[in-house]
Design a protein around this motif. Structure first.
Motif, PDB file in Angstrom:
ATOM      1  N   LEU A  96       0.824  -1.206   0.000  1.00 29.27           N
ATOM      2  CA  LEU A  96       0.000   0.000   0.000  1.00 29.27           C
ATOM      3  C   LEU A  96       0.860   1.259   0.000  1.00 29.27           C
ATOM      4  N   ALA A  97       1.942   1.253   0.777  1.00 29.43           N
ATOM      5  CA  ALA A  97       2.825   2.426   0.802  1.00 29.43           C
ATOM      6  C   ALA A  97       3.420   2.688  -0.576  1.00 29.43           C
ATOM      7  N   ARG A  98       3.819   1.623  -1.267  1.00 32.16           N
ATOM      8  CA  ARG A  98       4.398   1.775  -2.607  1.00 32.16           C
ATOM      9  C   ARG A  98       3.359   2.291  -3.601  1.00 32.16           C
ATOM     10  N   LYS A  99       2.146   1.755  -3.532  1.00 29.08           N
ATOM     11  CA  LYS A  99       1.084   2.185  -4.448  1.00 29.08           C
ATOM     12  C   LYS A  99       0.672   3.635  -4.185  1.00 29.08           C
ATOM     13  N   ILE A 100       0.669   4.025  -2.910  1.00 27.95           N
ATOM     14  CA  ILE A 100       0.364   5.422  -2.563  1.00 27.95           C
ATOM     15  C   ILE A 100       1.412   6.351  -3.161  1.00 27.95           C
ATOM     16  N   ALA A 101       2.683   5.985  -3.004  1.00 27.30           N
ATOM     17  CA  ALA A 101       3.775   6.815  -3.512  1.00 27.30           C
ATOM     18  C   ALA A 101       3.732   6.931  -5.035  1.00 27.30           C
ATOM     19  N   ASP A 102       3.253   5.876  -5.716  1.00 27.22           N
ATOM     20  CA  ASP A 102       3.230   5.860  -7.180  1.00 27.22           C
ATOM     21  C   ASP A 102       1.953   6.455  -7.777  1.00 27.22           C
ATOM     22  N   ALA A 103       0.966   6.735  -6.936  1.00 32.38           N
ATOM     23  CA  ALA A 103      -0.338   7.192  -7.445  1.00 32.38           C
ATOM     24  C   ALA A 103      -0.235   8.570  -8.089  1.00 32.38           C
ATOM     25  N   LYS A 104      -0.960   8.755  -9.194  1.00 32.68           N
ATOM     26  CA  LYS A 104      -0.985  10.060  -9.858  1.00 32.68           C
ATOM     27  C   LYS A 104      -1.603  11.114  -8.947  1.00 32.68           C
ATOM     28  N   ILE A 105      -2.692  10.732  -8.274  1.00 30.85           N
ATOM     29  CA  ILE A 105      -3.312  11.597  -7.273  1.00 30.85           C
ATOM     30  C   ILE A 105      -3.313  10.811  -5.965  1.00 30.85           C
ATOM     31  N   PRO A 106      -2.271  10.942  -5.152  1.00 28.05           N
ATOM     32  CA  PRO A 106      -2.174  10.137  -3.935  1.00 28.05           C
ATOM     33  C   PRO A 106      -3.260  10.510  -2.927  1.00 28.05           C
ATOM     34  N   PRO A 107      -3.664   9.563  -2.092  1.00 24.84           N
ATOM     35  CA  PRO A 107      -4.659   9.865  -1.058  1.00 24.84           C
ATOM     36  C   PRO A 107      -4.112  10.874  -0.052  1.00 24.84           C
ATOM     37  N   LYS A 108      -5.021  11.515   0.670  1.00 25.74           N
ATOM     38  CA  LYS A 108      -4.611  12.529   1.636  1.00 25.74           C
ATOM     39  C   LYS A 108      -3.991  11.917   2.884  1.00 25.74           C
ATOM     40  N   VAL A 109      -4.422  10.689   3.232  1.00 24.47           N
ATOM     41  CA  VAL A 109      -3.973  10.101   4.494  1.00 24.47           C
ATOM     42  C   VAL A 109      -3.836   8.584   4.367  1.00 24.47           C
ATOM     43  N   PHE A 110      -2.828   8.048   5.028  1.00 25.70           N
ATOM     44  CA  PHE A 110      -2.601   6.611   5.135  1.00 25.70           C
ATOM     45  C   PHE A 110      -2.522   6.279   6.620  1.00 25.70           C
ATOM     46  N   VAL A 111      -3.478   5.495   7.114  1.00 23.03           N
ATOM     47  CA  VAL A 111      -3.480   5.070   8.515  1.00 23.03           C
ATOM     48  C   VAL A 111      -3.053   3.610   8.556  1.00 23.03           C
ATOM     49  N   SER A 112      -1.910   3.366   9.172  1.00 22.49           N
ATOM     50  CA  SER A 112      -1.366   2.015   9.266  1.00 22.49           C
ATOM     51  C   SER A 112      -1.444   1.536  10.713  1.00 22.49           C
ATOM     52  N   SER A 113      -1.656   0.251  10.889  1.00 25.07           N
ATOM     53  CA  SER A 113      -1.731  -0.293  12.243  1.00 25.07           C
ATOM     54  C   SER A 113      -0.386  -0.851  12.682  1.00 25.07           C
ATOM     55  N   SER A 114      -0.212  -0.874  13.996  1.00 25.10           N
ATOM     56  CA  SER A 114       0.916  -1.517  14.650  1.00 25.10           C
ATOM     57  C   SER A 114       0.355  -2.077  15.952  1.00 25.10           C
ATOM     58  N   ALA A 115       1.199  -2.370  16.923  1.00 20.15           N
ATOM     59  CA  ALA A 115       0.707  -2.950  18.173  1.00 20.15           C
ATOM     60  C   ALA A 115       1.513  -2.418  19.353  1.00 20.15           C
ATOM     61  N   VAL A 116       0.927  -2.526  20.544  1.00 24.38           N
ATOM     62  CA  VAL A 116       1.647  -2.078  21.746  1.00 24.38           C
ATOM     63  C   VAL A 116       2.851  -2.961  22.031  1.00 24.38           C
TER      64      VAL A 116
END
Length: 295
Positions: free
Chosen positions: A89-109
């Protein structure tokens, strides 16, 4: 807002999709299987990112799945299900002609190493000596976007999410209802928790507010131990909780590596930046959260 949700068929994902749709957002789910209103991970990997204003990734194999043995193959599955989906998803966002405004990724405690003395905020460092901390470090690194990409990145480090339709409540409610619930091991280990409505609320808050960026701890502000959680959970069901689960039983069910996760001191995690970024909790106290869940 058009939102692309990876892992949208899981426990948290389903709740998020419902919440987004109630608020009038248009949602497309990324799944392993084809279905109406979804696209597959295989399609995402081979095609440009669909036009959208926001991307969320909640994909990841369940670490505590007792049906799978802890071995090198399962550890690789844990890593792939998190790192490969996130990095795709990070790679596709970076390559997008019109990238999305926000990317929310999950992690854990689990980003923070277990400790019975340290209090962790979002600014606390991880530990390279702990296997799950290392997994979370790599997971968060896989979400990083290249310089020049204007997409806002938010990473939510998620604790134990409590809700009737999934997670540990779904797995444990009948034993507790029958009076067979009890603390795990000593019960002194910290138990970083969050109501499912606050989990989805936090995700939506991150999506809808441009000032939200960086790491957020996805936990409630009230710090409790496993023993305190057990007492409140049983009390909400009007049941006793007098049968502790010995360490050897945990190790037999989950194996010594995952058993260690449940028996270690845990993490005392504080949502410092989450509060500073303006999130208002619906259920900041465990007692009211459990009363809502089991009603």
């Amino acid at each position: 807002m058009r939102v692309l949700v990876g892992g949208g068929t899981g426990f948290i994902g389903r709740a998020l999709v419902e919440s987004l749709k109630r608020k009038g957002h248009e949602v497309t789910i990324i799944s392993r299987n084809q279905a109406p209103g979804t696209i597959t991970w295989n399609e995402i990997s081979k095609s440009p990112l669909p036009e959208c204003e926001a991307v969320v990734n909640l994909a990841g194999e369940n670490i505590m799945n007792p049906l799978k043995r802890w071995n090198d193959g399962f550890l690789q599955e844990l890593r792939n299900s998190r790192l490969e989906t996130t990095s795709t998803l990070a790679r596709k966002i970076a390559d997008a002609k019109i990238p999305p405004k926000v990317f929310v990724s999950s992690s854990a405690v689990s980003y923070y190493p277990p400790s019975d003395t340290v209090e962790y905020t979002e600014d606390s460092p991880p530990s390279s000596e702990d296997i799950l901390s290392n997994l979370c470090i790599d997971w968060e690194n896989s979400a990083k976007l290249p310089q020049g990409c204007d997409t806002r990145l938010v990473t939510i480090r998620i604790g134990v999410v409590l809700g009737r339709s999934g997670g540990m409540i779904q797995q444990s409610i009948w034993p507790f209802w029958l009076g067979l619930g009890g603390r795990i091991g000593s019960g002194t280990q910290y138990f970083p928790w969050l109501h499912i409505d606050d989990m989805t609320g936090m995700l939506v808050h991150a999506l809808e507010n441009d000032h939200v960026t960086g790491a957020m701890n996805g936990v409630a502000p009230e710090v409790v131990t496993n023993a305190r959680f057990t007492k409140e959970y049983a009390g909400a069901l009007w049941r006793p909780a007098i049968l502790p689960t010995p360490a050897f039983v945990i190790n037999c069910v989950f194996g010594p590596v995952r058993g260690k996760i449940l028996l270690e001191p845990g993490q005392k995690v504080i949502p410092k930046r989450t509060l500073e970024l303006g999130y208002k909790y619906q259920y900041p106290q465990l007692k009211s959260a459990l009363a809502d869940i089991v009603k």
